[in-house]
Scaffold this motif. Structure first.
Motif, PDB file in Angstrom:
ATOM      1  N   VAL A  53      31.450  42.097  34.201  1.00 41.22           N
ATOM      2  CA  VAL A  53      32.460  41.244  34.834  1.00 41.22           C
ATOM      3  C   VAL A  53      32.701  39.972  34.030  1.00 41.22           C
ATOM      4  CG1 VAL A  53      30.808  40.063  36.379  1.00 41.22           C
ATOM      5  CG2 VAL A  53      33.195  40.192  37.029  1.00 41.22           C
ATOM      6  N   TYR A  56      34.839  38.234  30.143  1.00 43.08           N
ATOM      7  CA  TYR A  56      35.865  37.229  29.823  1.00 43.08           C
ATOM      8  C   TYR A  56      35.268  36.016  29.103  1.00 43.08           C
ATOM      9  CZ  TYR A  56      34.333  35.352  34.405  1.00 43.08           C
ATOM     10  OH  TYR A  56      33.595  34.891  35.457  1.00 43.08           O
ATOM     11  N   MET A  63      41.645  36.481  28.290  1.00 45.01           N
ATOM     12  CA  MET A  63      40.943  37.440  29.146  1.00 45.01           C
ATOM     13  C   MET A  63      41.357  37.276  30.611  1.00 45.01           C
ATOM     14  SD  MET A  63      38.934  39.332  27.218  1.00 45.01           S
ATOM     15  CE  MET A  63      37.856  40.124  28.414  1.00 45.01           C
ATOM     16  N   ILE A  64      41.347  38.393  31.302  1.00 46.88           N
ATOM     17  CA  ILE A  64      41.692  38.403  32.730  1.00 46.88           C
ATOM     18  C   ILE A  64      40.586  39.139  33.471  1.00 46.88           C
ATOM     19  CG2 ILE A  64      43.320  39.308  34.450  1.00 46.88           C
ATOM     20  CD1 ILE A  64      45.498  39.128  32.275  1.00 46.88           C
ATOM     21  N   GLU A  65      40.191  38.603  34.607  1.00 43.01           N
ATOM     22  CA  GLU A  65      39.216  39.297  35.449  1.00 43.01           C
ATOM     23  C   GLU A  65      39.997  39.986  36.573  1.00 43.01           C
ATOM     24  OE1 GLU A  65      36.605  41.055  37.170  1.00 43.01           O
ATOM     25  OE2 GLU A  65      37.350  39.519  38.518  1.00 43.01           O
ATOM     26  N   ALA A  66      39.844  41.302  36.683  1.00 45.23           N
ATOM     27  CA  ALA A  66      40.611  42.068  37.673  1.00 45.23           C
ATOM     28  C   ALA A  66      39.752  42.405  38.885  1.00 45.23           C
ATOM     29  CB  ALA A  66      41.131  43.359  37.041  1.00 45.23           C
ATOM     30  N   ALA A  67      40.402  42.775  39.980  1.00 40.98           N
ATOM     31  CA  ALA A  67      39.665  43.272  41.150  1.00 40.98           C
ATOM     32  C   ALA A  67      39.017  44.612  40.792  1.00 40.98           C
ATOM     33  CB  ALA A  67      40.617  43.441  42.329  1.00 40.98           C
TER      34      ALA A  67
ATOM     35  N   TYR B  92      43.157  37.888  45.484  1.00 36.09           N
ATOM     36  CA  TYR B  92      42.868  37.656  44.057  1.00 36.09           C
ATOM     37  C   TYR B  92      43.923  36.754  43.419  1.00 36.09           C
ATOM     38  CZ  TYR B  92      38.852  40.745  43.592  1.00 36.09           C
ATOM     39  OH  TYR B  92      37.599  41.294  43.691  1.00 36.09           O
ATOM     40  N   THR B 209      42.011  34.194  33.105  1.00 35.28           N
ATOM     41  CA  THR B 209      42.516  34.314  34.476  1.00 35.28           C
ATOM     42  C   THR B 209      41.393  34.902  35.305  1.00 35.28           C
ATOM     43  OG1 THR B 209      44.763  34.729  33.703  1.00 35.28           O
ATOM     44  CG2 THR B 209      44.239  35.428  35.954  1.00 35.28           C
ATOM     45  N   ASN B 210      40.952  34.187  36.315  1.00 38.24           N
ATOM     46  CA  ASN B 210      39.704  34.598  36.939  1.00 38.24           C
ATOM     47  C   ASN B 210      39.568  34.026  38.347  1.00 38.24           C
ATOM     48  OD1 ASN B 210      37.052  35.476  37.283  1.00 38.24           O
ATOM     49  ND2 ASN B 210      36.205  33.603  36.394  1.00 38.24           N
ATOM     50  N   SER B 211      38.973  34.800  39.236  1.00 31.22           N
ATOM     51  CA  SER B 211      38.680  34.270  40.568  1.00 31.22           C
ATOM     52  C   SER B 211      37.186  34.267  40.864  1.00 31.22           C
ATOM     53  CB  SER B 211      39.427  35.078  41.642  1.00 31.22           C
ATOM     54  OG  SER B 211      38.952  36.408  41.670  1.00 31.22           O
ATOM     55  N   LEU B 212      36.373  34.626  39.859  1.00 29.88           N
ATOM     56  CA  LEU B 212      34.912  34.661  40.068  1.00 29.88           C
ATOM     57  C   LEU B 212      34.311  33.290  39.798  1.00 29.88           C
ATOM     58  CD1 LEU B 212      32.313  36.449  40.523  1.00 29.88           C
ATOM     59  CD2 LEU B 212      32.206  36.674  38.042  1.00 29.88           C
TER      60      LEU B 212
END
Ligand SMILES: Cc1ncc(C[n+]2csc(CCOP(=O)(O)OP(=O)(O)O)c2C)c(N)n1
Ligand code: SF4
Ligand SMILES: [Mg+2]
Lengths: 252, 355
Positions: A53, A56, A63-67, B92, B209-212
């Protein structure tokens, strides 16, 4: 003396992976390929939900963190935002790609979405502590198959390359592993091809990497590498499952 | 005056989105909003845009996430059951502070429900679009012209505050044909998006781009910062329309199609000498608290007219601080209140609750 140089496409952040985990090797191969193709400035990587995870933090490109499982759909959006310039790759585990995200995987392949997918098959859910994955082997003991995966109860593992090869869409599907120097070299070739295909506009290219999770397999790193040879490869044979351009060349 | 054209509400949304500079649409067919997809499928290829039918609403909202990450205006549309599937993606988008426009042309629920108009996704839109602390700007049009105008506004607000704008319409609004004037739509170009993940071009550090966020102290700060932005929106972007409220004894609260029905009832009640007015929220979030609070100083009661079992009524009670009675006049499951039903409710309220 050859100095061990870090690819430019990798940041200085130290990997958080367990000792003997092959995630790190695959990161390095991807970064080397990005360097060799000179595409870092236009590459956007999509990290999954899984042990990788935080990929990134490791790649120098955007970089993008996806669901969980949605990376191919996110990649589709990023690619379509600027198809001429964007080089887009996803990096996904087996739970991410072959369980919760199966629909996104199959349909991005069917659309021959011009993206590169790096698929880490370690036959387990690493991040959540070792539960059964869609790719766990028959009889494999995991936290949620404590008596061994019983195929009469929860079915058979998913062979992603074989399954996707039945579709007309995808350009290139290959299964590799990174448990020896020779196999790492092969894996690098496959990853290079999967990115080159995208640069050349050829379409959906997926490289499945048989990987290790010594921590959740309950093995030493060395035994884990052996387990890939002895258990995984017989069930998941290495090789090219689809290469449309090569097939066309043969026909011509 | 510029030319007016006759358009369906759904088509007006689609054309207005294109006028607003949206060149990416992703969706999955569902009644009663499929005209939006059909319109985009025809138009996008002609103007260098991208229409793509996704394999599901989940995929569609994640494609939106991808385009939004890359810094472009992007939208999806659906109807109630499909919006539920988008819930994960909406969360998200909020967590990654990405702008997007999401249209919900509501139908009756719960479950598969029906295909007739409804307003029963009010709670979902204003409170619980998905998991976690977040808001969406919720815009409620009451005419085809407003469908177009609020679509443009939705994109602008989304960009300005880096969040999702939801256009909350219903089946009637989507299918209704009315004259619209599109030429006069004013569009502010999208702002610079230095945060976009669209390639470093080897000229800047990489964007993420991140939500964590695994450190609770840090995640808390992110939530605080987001809610500061939300407070700014509450202060500056609330929209509503008042109708005959100056001398009103009774106040109708209604949005969308319910407001159109209610307006007829208000006019008829006025003819009968009853002092009734209406507040029509145009933004459902932020909810126009101030006019309701002010009205509570002079009205005897509020009537919330809704196509649901009573959802906005909670906000009316909160806004008016329950200082006077708030009653519900509603239909549900795809039924629409008639002007007569609303008039009845007004007469009853005027008689202090007795008919
Ligand atoms: C919607 C959702 N469901 C479940 C999870 C919990 N979860 C996090 S990682 C993971 C499994 C990851 O396994 P895999 O994709 O194989 O990656 P690995 O860790 O093995 O590399 C799960 C189930 C989640 N984050 N989101
Ligand atoms: S848990 Fe397994 S997959 Fe995850 S980092 Fe450790 S060894 Fe690697
Ligand atoms: Mg795994």
């Amino acid at each position: 003396m050859v100095v061990f140089e870090k690819p430019h496409a990798l940041t200085d952040a130290p990997f958080h992976y367990c000792p003997g985990c092959t995630h790190g090797i695959v990161h390095r191969l991807v970064a080397e390929v990005i360097d060799e193709l000179g595409i870092e400035g236009r590459t956007i990587g999509i990290a999954p939900v899984g042990c990788s995870v935080m990929a990134y933090n490791y790649f120098n490109c955007d970089m993008i963190e996806a669901a969980h499982g949605r990376a191919p759909a996110v990649a589709t959006g990023v690619k379509r935002a600027d198809p001429e310039n964007h080089i887009v790759f996803t990096y996904q585990g087996d739970g991410d790609l072959a369980s919760i995200g199966m629909a996104e995987t199959v349909h991005s392949a069917a659309r021959n979405e011009n993206i590169t997918v790096i698929f880490i098959n370690n036959a387990i859910y690493g991040m959540t502590g070792g539960q059964m994955a869609p790719t766990s082997l028959p009889g494999q003991i995991t936290q949620t198959s404590p008596y061994g995966r019983d195929v009469n109860h929860c079915g058979y593992p998913v062979k992603v390359c074989e399954m996707l090869s039945e579709l007309d869409g995808p350009e290139y599907l290959e299964r590799v592993t990174v448990n020896s120097v020779k196999n790492i070299k092969n894996a690098k070739k496959a990853i290079l091809k999967a990115f080159k295909n995208q640069v050349e506009g050829k379409g959906f290219s997926l490289v499945e990497v048989l990987s290790t999770c010594p921590t959740n397999w309950g093995m030493t790193p060395a035994d884990a590498l052996k387990w890939v040879d002895e258990k995984m490869i017989p069930y998941y044979p290495l090789g090219v499952y689809k290469d449309r351009s090569a097939a066309k060349e043969v026909e011509a | 005056m510029a030319d007016k054209v006759l358009m369906k509400g759904n088509e007006a949304i689609a054309e207005a989105a294109i006028i607003a500079g949206c060149r990416h649409y992703f969706g999955y067919p569902i009644t009663p909003q499929t005209e939006i997809a059909a319109y985009m499928a025809k138009r996008m290829p002609k103007i260098g845009g991208c229409f793509l039918q996704a394999e599901s609403e989940i995929a569609a909202i994640n494609m939106v996430y991808g385009v939004a990450s890359a810094g472009l205006r992007v939208m999806t549309s659906s109807s109630s059951p499909g919006i539920s599937l988008k819930g994960e993606g909406l969360s998200y988008l909020a967590g990654s502070d990405l702008p997007s426009l999401v249209v919900n042309v509501q139908r009756g629920g719960p479950g598969l429900g029906g295909i007739q108009p409804s307003q029963s996704d009010y709670f979902q839109a204003t409170r619980a679009g998905g998991h976690g602390d977040f808001r969406m700007i919720v815009l409620a049009p009451a005419s085809v012209q407003e469908m177009a105008e609020l679509t443009v506004k939705g994109f602008e607000l989304a960009d300005k505050y880096r969040m999702t704008s939801m256009l909350l319409a219903d089946g009637t609004m989507g299918q209704m044909m009315e004259p619209v004037e599109l030429a006069s739509l004013k569009v502010n170009a999208a702002p610079e998006k230095p945060w976009a993940t669209n390639g470093t071009k080897m000229q800047r550090a990489h964007n993420i781009t991140n939500s964590l966020s695994l450190v609770p102290e840090e995640l808390e700060q992110l939530n605080f910062a987001r809610y500061e932005r939300y407070a700014e929106i509450e202060a500056n972007e609330t929209m509503y329309e008042e109708y005959l409220m100056d001398d009103a004894d009774i106040c109708i609260a209604a949005f969308g199609i319910a407001a159109r029905v209610s307006r007829n009832a208000v006019d008829e009640a006025r003819r009968q000498g009853i002092k009734v007015g209406m507040i029509r929220p145009i933004t459902l979030w932020p909810f126009p608290t101030a006019p309701f609070k002010a009205a509570a100083d002079h009205v005897k009661s509020f009537i919330s007219v809704e196509l649901s079992m009573g959802q906005m009524i909670e906000d009316v009670k909160l806004a008016s601080e329950c200082r006077v009675p708030v009653t519900l006049c509603n239909r549900a499951g795809g039924m629409i209140p008639t002007p007569e039903q609303v008039l009845d409710a007004i007469v009853k309220a005027n008689n202090g609750g007795e008919r």
